[in-house]
Design a protein around this motif. Structure first.
Motif, PDB file in Angstrom:
ATOM      1  N   ASP B 128       3.587  -8.714   0.063  1.00 20.48           N
ATOM      2  CA  ASP B 128       3.547  -7.729   0.744  1.00 20.48           C
ATOM      3  C   ASP B 128       4.948  -7.055   0.694  1.00 20.48           C
ATOM      4  O   ASP B 128       5.571  -7.376  -0.349  1.00 20.48           O
ATOM      5  N   GLY B 129       5.455  -6.071   1.360  1.00 17.54           N
ATOM      6  CA  GLY B 129       6.628  -5.309   1.157  1.00 17.54           C
ATOM      7  C   GLY B 129       6.680  -4.575  -0.006  1.00 17.54           C
ATOM      8  O   GLY B 129       5.744  -4.219  -0.522  1.00 17.54           O
ATOM      9  N   LYS B 130       7.884  -4.412  -0.602  1.00 18.02           N
ATOM     10  CA  LYS B 130       8.254  -3.729  -1.542  1.00 18.02           C
ATOM     11  C   LYS B 130       7.511  -4.243  -2.729  1.00 18.02           C
ATOM     12  O   LYS B 130       6.921  -3.395  -3.666  1.00 18.02           O
ATOM     13  N   PHE B 131       7.306  -5.593  -2.978  1.00 20.30           N
ATOM     14  CA  PHE B 131       6.604  -5.903  -4.232  1.00 20.30           C
ATOM     15  C   PHE B 131       5.270  -5.741  -4.079  1.00 20.30           C
ATOM     16  O   PHE B 131       4.651  -5.075  -5.221  1.00 20.30           O
ATOM     17  N   ARG B 132       4.554  -5.699  -3.024  1.00 18.48           N
ATOM     18  CA  ARG B 132       3.007  -5.179  -2.786  1.00 18.48           C
ATOM     19  C   ARG B 132       3.139  -3.828  -2.904  1.00 18.48           C
ATOM     20  O   ARG B 132       2.071  -3.290  -3.888  1.00 18.48           O
ATOM     21  N   ALA B 133       3.930  -3.034  -2.643  1.00 23.23           N
ATOM     22  CA  ALA B 133       3.774  -1.629  -2.896  1.00 23.23           C
ATOM     23  C   ALA B 133       3.972  -1.116  -4.542  1.00 23.23           C
ATOM     24  O   ALA B 133       3.212  -0.302  -5.160  1.00 23.23           O
ATOM     25  N   HIS B 134       4.818  -2.052  -5.288  1.00 24.09           N
ATOM     26  CA  HIS B 134       5.030  -1.931  -6.615  1.00 24.09           C
ATOM     27  C   HIS B 134       3.451  -2.250  -7.211  1.00 24.09           C
ATOM     28  O   HIS B 134       3.135  -1.550  -8.283  1.00 24.09           O
ATOM     29  N   ILE B 135       3.037  -3.433  -7.132  1.00 23.40           N
ATOM     30  CA  ILE B 135       1.822  -3.886  -7.792  1.00 23.40           C
ATOM     31  C   ILE B 135       0.645  -2.869  -7.416  1.00 23.40           C
ATOM     32  O   ILE B 135      -0.108  -2.564  -8.440  1.00 23.40           O
ATOM     33  N   ASP B 136       0.504  -2.312  -6.205  1.00 24.33           N
ATOM     34  CA  ASP B 136      -0.458  -1.302  -5.911  1.00 24.33           C
ATOM     35  C   ASP B 136      -0.427  -0.228  -6.917  1.00 24.33           C
ATOM     36  O   ASP B 136      -1.170   0.507  -7.231  1.00 24.33           O
ATOM     37  N   ALA B 137       1.119   0.193  -6.997  1.00 31.33           N
ATOM     38  CA  ALA B 137       1.324   1.481  -7.804  1.00 31.33           C
ATOM     39  C   ALA B 137       1.178   1.385  -9.042  1.00 31.33           C
ATOM     40  O   ALA B 137       0.714   2.227  -9.881  1.00 31.33           O
ATOM     41  N   THR B 138       0.967  -0.113  -9.736  1.00 32.31           N
ATOM     42  CA  THR B 138       0.724  -0.130 -10.998  1.00 32.31           C
ATOM     43  C   THR B 138      -0.680  -0.678 -11.287  1.00 32.31           C
ATOM     44  O   THR B 138      -1.074  -1.399 -12.372  1.00 32.31           O
ATOM     45  N   LYS B 139      -1.565  -0.462 -10.088  1.00 34.87           N
ATOM     46  CA  LYS B 139      -2.979  -0.756 -10.276  1.00 34.87           C
ATOM     47  C   LYS B 139      -3.260  -2.198 -10.509  1.00 34.87           C
ATOM     48  O   LYS B 139      -4.353  -2.502 -11.139  1.00 34.87           O
ATOM     49  N   LEU B 140      -2.489  -3.117  -9.955  1.00 36.57           N
ATOM     50  CA  LEU B 140      -2.741  -4.361 -10.071  1.00 36.57           C
ATOM     51  C   LEU B 140      -3.262  -4.818  -8.571  1.00 36.57           C
ATOM     52  O   LEU B 140      -3.425  -6.274  -8.477  1.00 36.57           O
ATOM     53  N   GLY B 141      -3.233  -4.173  -7.617  1.00 32.61           N
ATOM     54  CA  GLY B 141      -3.375  -4.525  -6.310  1.00 32.61           C
ATOM     55  C   GLY B 141      -4.646  -4.634  -5.744  1.00 32.61           C
ATOM     56  O   GLY B 141      -5.732  -4.849  -6.502  1.00 32.61           O
ATOM     57  N   TYR B 142      -4.800  -4.760  -4.356  1.00 32.65           N
ATOM     58  CA  TYR B 142      -5.847  -4.966  -3.739  1.00 32.65           C
ATOM     59  C   TYR B 142      -7.434  -4.115  -3.983  1.00 32.65           C
ATOM     60  O   TYR B 142      -8.160  -4.524  -4.035  1.00 32.65           O
ATOM     61  N   PRO B 143      -7.156  -2.878  -4.194  1.00 34.67           N
ATOM     62  CA  PRO B 143      -8.094  -1.998  -4.493  1.00 34.67           C
ATOM     63  C   PRO B 143      -9.208  -2.689  -5.927  1.00 34.67           C
ATOM     64  O   PRO B 143     -10.406  -2.682  -5.874  1.00 34.67           O
TER      65      PRO B 143
END
Lengths: 273, 282
Positions: B128-143
């Motif tokens: 979560d937090g900043k790291f989660r925002a970063h991985i979401d931004a680099t398309k590695l996230g929950y989507p």
């Protein structure tokens, strides 16, 4: 190179008024480039290797690879191109399958002169870090790895995310403190930039309060180009800068892109008929 | 080993619910645990990379750091678990952010191996937090995990989806997840469990909120409780009484905690014996 000789070189550089540059490299080729540019130290670690592979560097903090195996396999390649510049290996101290003393031995065997705590758990949120610490994989283990490396004569670069971590690292005998503002984002909004600069300044001050001669380098956040680094060093009084994407991915992509475009702009001799 | 198709799993789960029983699903990081869980009547076994770390004496979180190839570990675990059980569907985890594999092909490889379903583990929902925002931004996230579940549903592959918020629960239900594991955080308890978790009241509220969001996304989705303070049958009793979940998914609670207790207990019992040969010594 011995730890004492490396430290003496860094102190001389600072005494001469020059900023220390620790160049983060993920390949022998970029290591050679960094050496040619005068890097004081080379650092190789998994995020640098991932950016050379063209995959997101967040992978160094996710479970799709054995990050220590990746780094240890690249260290000899970087050492081979270092031309005598000291090489620091970044290893994850939390590796469940490699005890700390074996990690340090592996770094020495691979030819590294120094060790740093990357990947670090500072990238995660406080809640996750607390859970990791409870399971034995926290910052505490990073400090233990650096202390072991120091005991065995390696130069140590310890990454800190706040002033408490700075004090703990120096207490463990770390030689160079890395003040980390998180992932490099460059042109941040003015308030974000100011907060990062204040964080750097607080960590630098904490280091100097603990040890007047502490060597402090900065990394991350708004520090994406020489102008931002000049401003940060003036603001904080820190001794230097550790490059990351700023001296590897960004220039490599620009150089390759522009060169290919230039070749592609070469016209053919007009075809007959 | 028996491979179940999606319809067969649903028929079995329907029968469990018609008998008034909970659906109980459990993680297995070694074959022995899978076999023991099957003897105990587990409805679905879950195999993913955190299991082998747990059963090697490390925390589940070791499966979220960069010290192993999660999807290779799960394939290896599949070979071990699938042959250890006779008549239980085994659902395997896929880390959807894998930059070195094509996820469509990996689903095929897992099903060819004999898995009966797929789940989104390791999941970025745990960051979560900043790291989660970063991985979401680099398309590695929950989507990407939502895409994984949708891809499985398109192929009629059974899925269990871990969700950490009402938005995620709804999105997973809409993507076609058969079961939603309403995740309320790392499981507490034992020697290396989470340091701080929600209390039972708040964990029940969070579970019910995710359940309602999931059902709003698709009415027939099944929702089970997982994680946080739900670490033993007593705590799970409260979530069964206070929410509309149809079951429980346990990982640490099914394998790590019982093994910690059982093995240390039996060793202590052996140590408490006094051999005749040494009884008078000293």
């Amino acid at each position: 190179m011995s730890r004492e000789a490396i430290l003496e070189g860094l102190r001389t550089r600072v005494a001469d008024g020059g900023a220390i540059v620790v160049a983060g490299v993920g390949s022998g080729l970029t290591a050679a480039g960094a050496v040619a540019g005068g890097a004081d130290l080379l650092a190789t670690y998994s995020t640098a290797i991932y950016r050379i592979l063209g995959v997101p560097t967040a992978l160094a903090f996710m479970p799709y690879d054995d990050t220590n195996a990746v780094t240890l396999s690249l260290v000899p390649e970087v050492v081979g191109r270092a031309a005598g510049v000291p090489v620091i290996a970044g290893l994850g101290a939390h590796d469940p399958r490699r005890p700390i003393d074996r990690l340090v031995s592996a770094a020495l065997d691979a030819g590294a002169d120094g060790l740093t705590n990357e990947p670090f758990v500072g990238i995660y949120t406080p809640e996750m870090r607390a859970d990791l610490d409870r399971a034995g994989y926290g910052f505490t283990r990073e400090v233990a790895m650096l202390a072991e490396a120091r005991r065995r004569g390696m130069l140590t670069l310890g990454w800190a995310f706040d002033s408490d971590e700075v004090r703990i690292l120096l207490g463990a005998g770390v030689d160079v403190v890395g003040a980390m503002a998180g992932i490099t984002s460059g042109g941040a909004a003015a308030d974000v930039r100011r907060a990062a600069f204040d964080g750097f300044a607080a960590m630098t001050a904490a280091a100097r309060a603990a040890d007047r001669n502490a060597i402090v380098v900065l990394h991350g956040g708004p520090l994406a180009d020489p102008a931002a680094v000049a401003e940060a060093l003036a603001y904080t009084g820190a001794d230097g800068y550790a490059t990351g994407s700023s001296a590897e991915r960004t220039p490599v992509i620009a150089a390759v892109r522009d060169t290919v475009a230039a070749f592609r702009a070469v016209p053919l001799r007009p075809r007959a008929g | 080993m028996r491979q179940f198709d999606r319809g067969e799993i649903h028929a079995r789960l329907r029968a469990v619910m018609d008998r008034g029983e909970p659906i109980v699903m459990g993680g297995a990081g070694i074959g022995l645990v899978a076999k023991a869980a099957e003897r105990g009547g587990i409805d679905i076994l879950m195999a993913y990379n955190t299991g082998p770390f747990r059963m090697a004496g490390h925390g589940s979180l070791a499966g979220y750091l960069a010290y192993g190839d999660a999807n290779a570990m799960t394939l290896e675990l599949g070979r071990e678990i699938l042959n250890a059980v006779d008549d239980t569907p085994v659902v395997g985890g896929i880390g959807a952010a894998d930059p070195f594999r094509d996820i469509g092909r990996l689903i095929g490889e897992m099903m060819d191996l004999g898995f009966s379903g797929i789940t989104n583990v390791p999941t970025t929902g745990l960051y979560d937090g900043k790291f989660r925002a970063h991985i979401d931004a680099t398309k590695l996230g929950y989507p990407r995990e939502i895409d994984l579940i949708r891809m499985c549903r398109d192929r009629d592959v059974f899925t269990v989806a871990y969700a950490f918020s009402t938005d995620e629960a709804r999105a997973m239900a809409e993507a076609g997840a058969d079961i939603i594991g309403a995740h309320v955080g790392l499981t507490s308890g034992g020697w290396i469990g989470a340091a701080a978790t929600l209390d039972i009241d708040r964990a029940c509220e969070a579970t019910q909120a995710m359940l309602e969001a999931a059902r709003a996304g698709r009415a027939d989705v099944l929702v089970v409780a997982h994680g946080g303070p739900f670490e033993d049958p007593e705590s799970v009793r409260s979530v069964f009484e206070r929410t509309d979940v149809v079951g429980y998914l346990g990982a640490s609670s099914i394998e790590r905690l019982p093994v910690e207790r059982a093995v240390s207990g039996v060793v202590r019992d052996f140590k408490a014996l006094r051999p005749r040969a040494t009884r008078t010594a000293g």
